[in-house]
Design a protein around this motif. Structure first.
Motif, PDB file in Angstrom:
ATOM      1  N   ASP A   1      72.335 -11.595 -18.177  1.00  0.00           N
ATOM      2  CA  ASP A   1      73.795 -11.766 -18.100  1.00  0.00           C
ATOM      3  C   ASP A   1      74.211 -12.288 -16.726  1.00  0.00           C
ATOM      4  N   LEU A   2      73.536 -11.834 -15.683  1.00  0.00           N
ATOM      5  CA  LEU A   2      73.832 -12.326 -14.341  1.00  0.00           C
ATOM      6  C   LEU A   2      73.526 -13.822 -14.244  1.00  0.00           C
TER       7      LEU A   2
ATOM      8  N   ASP B   1      73.759 -15.942 -16.654  1.00  0.00           N
ATOM      9  CA  ASP B   1      74.858 -16.609 -17.361  1.00  0.00           C
ATOM     10  C   ASP B   1      76.122 -16.665 -16.505  1.00  0.00           C
ATOM     11  N   ILE B   2      76.440 -15.584 -15.831  1.00  0.00           N
ATOM     12  CA  ILE B   2      77.644 -15.520 -14.996  1.00  0.00           C
ATOM     13  C   ILE B   2      77.552 -16.526 -13.857  1.00  0.00           C
ATOM     14  N   LEU B   3      76.429 -16.523 -13.158  1.00  0.00           N
ATOM     15  CA  LEU B   3      76.271 -17.365 -11.968  1.00  0.00           C
ATOM     16  C   LEU B   3      75.922 -18.811 -12.302  1.00  0.00           C
ATOM     17  N   GLN B   4      75.435 -19.025 -13.505  1.00  0.00           N
ATOM     18  CA  GLN B   4      75.018 -20.356 -13.956  1.00  0.00           C
ATOM     19  C   GLN B   4      74.034 -20.979 -12.970  1.00  0.00           C
ATOM     20  N   ILE B   5      72.991 -20.200 -12.678  1.00  0.00           N
ATOM     21  CA  ILE B   5      71.916 -20.675 -11.817  1.00  0.00           C
ATOM     22  C   ILE B   5      70.598 -20.505 -12.560  1.00  0.00           C
ATOM     23  N   THR B   6      69.540 -21.090 -12.025  1.00  0.00           N
ATOM     24  CA  THR B   6      68.240 -20.983 -12.668  1.00  0.00           C
ATOM     25  C   THR B   6      67.613 -19.620 -12.393  1.00  0.00           C
TER      26      THR B   6
ATOM     27  N   LEU C   1      70.459  -4.041 -13.476  1.00  0.00           N
ATOM     28  CA  LEU C   1      70.674  -4.088 -12.030  1.00  0.00           C
ATOM     29  C   LEU C   1      71.786  -3.137 -11.603  1.00  0.00           C
ATOM     30  N   TYR C   2      71.560  -2.484 -10.477  1.00  0.00           N
ATOM     31  CA  TYR C   2      72.525  -1.548  -9.904  1.00  0.00           C
ATOM     32  C   TYR C   2      72.574  -1.775  -8.398  1.00  0.00           C
TER      33      TYR C   2
ATOM     34  N   PRO D   1      86.162 -19.534 -19.818  1.00  0.00           N
ATOM     35  CA  PRO D   1      86.736 -18.245 -19.396  1.00  0.00           C
ATOM     36  C   PRO D   1      85.634 -17.266 -19.002  1.00  0.00           C
ATOM     37  N   PRO D   2      85.818 -16.584 -17.870  1.00  0.00           N
ATOM     38  CA  PRO D   2      84.774 -15.651 -17.415  1.00  0.00           C
ATOM     39  C   PRO D   2      84.623 -14.488 -18.389  1.00  0.00           C
ATOM     40  N   ARG D   3      83.372 -14.219 -18.734  1.00  0.00           N
ATOM     41  CA  ARG D   3      83.080 -13.083 -19.605  1.00  0.00           C
ATOM     42  C   ARG D   3      81.948 -12.298 -18.969  1.00  0.00           C
ATOM     43  N   VAL D   4      82.236 -11.082 -18.617  1.00  0.00           N
ATOM     44  CA  VAL D   4      81.231 -10.211 -18.039  1.00  0.00           C
ATOM     45  C   VAL D   4      80.992  -9.091 -19.045  1.00  0.00           C
TER      46      VAL D   4
END
Length: 172
Positions: free
Chosen positions: A78-79, A81-86, A117-118, A164-167
């Motif tokens: 999910d991280l 996807d959020i950051l849109q990085i490899t 992750l925490y 739209p941001p989705r977390v």
């Protein structure tokens, strides 16, 4: 950290004050807002950049610490996807944050291969310090504006985002 430059830039007059025929005044383009967005972003992240530099961290570290602290138990997938990085880019940054004790990884309760992750206490303190500095900048910018200004700015920024941001587990 190729996008970080700590040198003080030369002051540039806003496009709105440009004379007719000025090369920055192209008909139909709102160059004043474009410039202001560049400058606002530079200053918004600049103070955090200076804090992060002390730890040998950059903006990617900031983004990871921010989202993990906001969403405890965030899955690595999910991280990404959020950051849109490899995965490779995240792996380097995440390894440093884990090794330095800012982020903790735990296996998923159902699928042990899943990594959750925490933020550690140390990571939460760093995230809080960086967010407090940015929050102060936002509050200062909104001070003296109409009570509806925050909602207007929020809507404007939301509309600037392609998707739209989705977390998972909460709003963006």
């Amino acid at each position: 950290m190729a996008d970080v430059n700590f040198a003080r830039p030369v002051a540039v007059a806003p496009a709105a004050t440009a004379e007719k025929g000025d090369s920055r005044s192209i008909q139909g383009l709102d160059l004043e807002l474009i410039e202001l967005i560049f400058f606002a972003y530079r200053d918004f992240v600049g103070e955090a950049d200076h804090v992060l530099e002390v730890f040998g961290f950059g903006r990617a570290h900031h983004r990871v610490v921010y989202f993990v602290s906001r969403h405890p138990g965030l899955r690595v997938s999910d991280l990404l996807d959020i950051l849109q990085i490899t995965k490779q880019s995240l792996s380097r940054v995440l390894k440093q944050l884990v090794d330095d004790g800012y982020i903790e990884q735990k296996a998923g309760p159902v699928d042990r291969r899943e990594r959750l992750l925490y933020a550690s206490d140390k990571g939460q303190r760093l995230a809080d310090e960086l967010s407090a500095r940015q929050d102060a900048r936002i509050r200062k910018a909104l001070a003296g504006m109409p009570a509806t200004a925050r909602a207007t700015v929020r809507d404007f920024l939301y509309n600037m985002v392609d998707t739209p941001p989705r977390v998972p587990g909460g709003e963006g």
